[in-house]
Design an enzyme around this catalytic site. Structure first.
Site, PDB file in Angstrom:
ATOM      1  N   HIS A 145     -34.989 -53.439  55.680  1.00  0.00           N
ATOM      2  CA  HIS A 145     -35.306 -53.353  57.115  1.00  0.00           C
ATOM      3  C   HIS A 145     -34.065 -53.589  58.077  1.00  0.00           C
ATOM      4  O   HIS A 145     -34.327 -53.608  59.135  1.00  0.00           O
ATOM      5  CB  HIS A 145     -36.191 -54.708  57.090  1.00  0.00           C
ATOM      6  N   ASP A 175     -37.842 -54.166  49.552  1.00  0.00           N
ATOM      7  CA  ASP A 175     -37.039 -54.155  50.681  1.00  0.00           C
ATOM      8  C   ASP A 175     -35.679 -53.948  50.654  1.00  0.00           C
ATOM      9  O   ASP A 175     -34.653 -54.621  51.166  1.00  0.00           O
ATOM     10  CB  ASP A 175     -37.280 -55.461  51.289  1.00  0.00           C
ATOM     11  N   SER A 254     -29.936 -61.354  56.132  1.00  0.00           N
ATOM     12  CA  SER A 254     -30.528 -60.285  55.101  1.00  0.00           C
ATOM     13  C   SER A 254     -29.773 -59.288  54.284  1.00  0.00           C
ATOM     14  O   SER A 254     -28.938 -58.811  55.092  1.00  0.00           O
ATOM     15  CB  SER A 254     -31.539 -59.644  55.997  1.00  0.00           C
TER      16      SER A 254
END
Length: 302
Positions: A145, A175, A254
């Site tokens: 993402h 992801d 992230s």
């Protein structure tokens, strides 16, 4: 008329006229006679030489014996323990989290995705996150993402070197995205990966990343649980078999590393749980185990 010099008379014969008078010689020192016992000894006898050699040998043996008797005392465990305690009392040692940070820091990368503006003249920031080098040739793991939809990807390495990158692999179910840097530092260091098989709740862990673009930032915590499941706020995506941890993580973390206190990589930070829309950390974070991440990069599991 000049007077003639006068000289005192002497009982000795007068010296020649005009010559200086000779000084009297000092008497010879008296010699002490040798004792009668020494007069009878013959120092040229070879037995005297051998006696001297024997005496010197005995003196050497005595000296060696005394030296061995006085050798330093051997250290005991008590001495060692006392020295260690003294060092701990007088020296400030770095924390375990600090040591882990120093180990992983050279492998942490800032990841930025950009898209073109509508007029095509500007690069607009599309996403900011973190990556971790897993192969020293510039192979990097991050979250999908972070780079999804980006037209260009830019990396900043630990030494400040900037490089563009390409996506060479994805694992949407976890992801994950695998990047290849186009330029790398000469001394690039890959993170050491460690199996999560023996990871337990309560084990200390550290996250390193760029929360809200600030960093690299370190945050320590513990493993809160294993084999957790996370569902995206929209409910469209679900990830299982996750590591739950409580080290602070926020947007920008992230794709960053979750490491042990040895600085070894056990997971890739992928999500935080927050029932509100604030998207800030409330104490529950999730990471994809490194075994899954390694498969995404085409590397065999442990």
């Amino acid at each position: 008329m000049r007077k003639q010099a006068l000289y005192s008379s002497s009982s000795k014969a007068s010296a020649a006229p005009g010559a200086p008078e000779a000084l009297p010689e000092p008497p010879a020192p008296a010699r002490r006679p040798l004792p009668a016992a020494l007069k009878q000894l013959d120092f040229t006898d070879p037995r005297w030489l051998w006696s001297a050699i024997v005496l010197l040998a005995l003196a050497l043996l005595v000296s060696i014996a005394v030296g061995l008797h006085q050798r330093p005392r051997q250290l005991t465990q008590k001495d060692v323990n006392a020295a260690v305690l003294k060092t701990l009392e007088t020296t400030v040692l770095p924390s375990a989290a600090s040591r882990a940070y120093e180990v992983i820091r050279p492998s942490v990368v800032r990841v930025m995705g950009f898209v073109k503006s509508k007029d095509g003249k500007e690069d607009l920031e599309h996403g900011v996150g973190t990556g971790v080098v897993i192969v020293d040739k510039g192979v990097i793991l991050t979250n999908l993402h972070v780079v999804h939809g980006a037209q260009t990807i830019k990396l900043v390495f630990f030494d400040g070197l900037e490089s563009s990158a390409s996506v060479i692999g994805v694992q949407p179910e976890n992801d994950l995205a695998v990047l290849q840097a186009h330029k790398i530092p000469d001394d690039l260091v890959a993170a050491t990966m460690r199996s999560t098989a023996d990871l337990q709740p309560g084990d200390e862990v550290l996250t390193v990343g760029f929360p809200f673009g600030i960093g690299p930032s370190a945050s320590a915590g513990v493993v809160s649980g294993l084999k957790r499941t996370f569902r995206s706020p929209e409910g469209q995506h679900e990830i299982g078999n996750l590591i739950q941890f409580d080290a602070a993580a926020n947007p920008g973390n992230s794709g960053g590393p979750l490491v042990t206190m040895d600085g070894e990589l056990v997971g890739i930070v992928t999500a935080i749980l927050n029932p509100s829309k604030q998207r800030t950390f409330i104490g529950i974070g999730f990471a994809v185990p490194i075994e899954n991440a390694a498969v995404a990069a085409g590397m065999p599991p442990f």
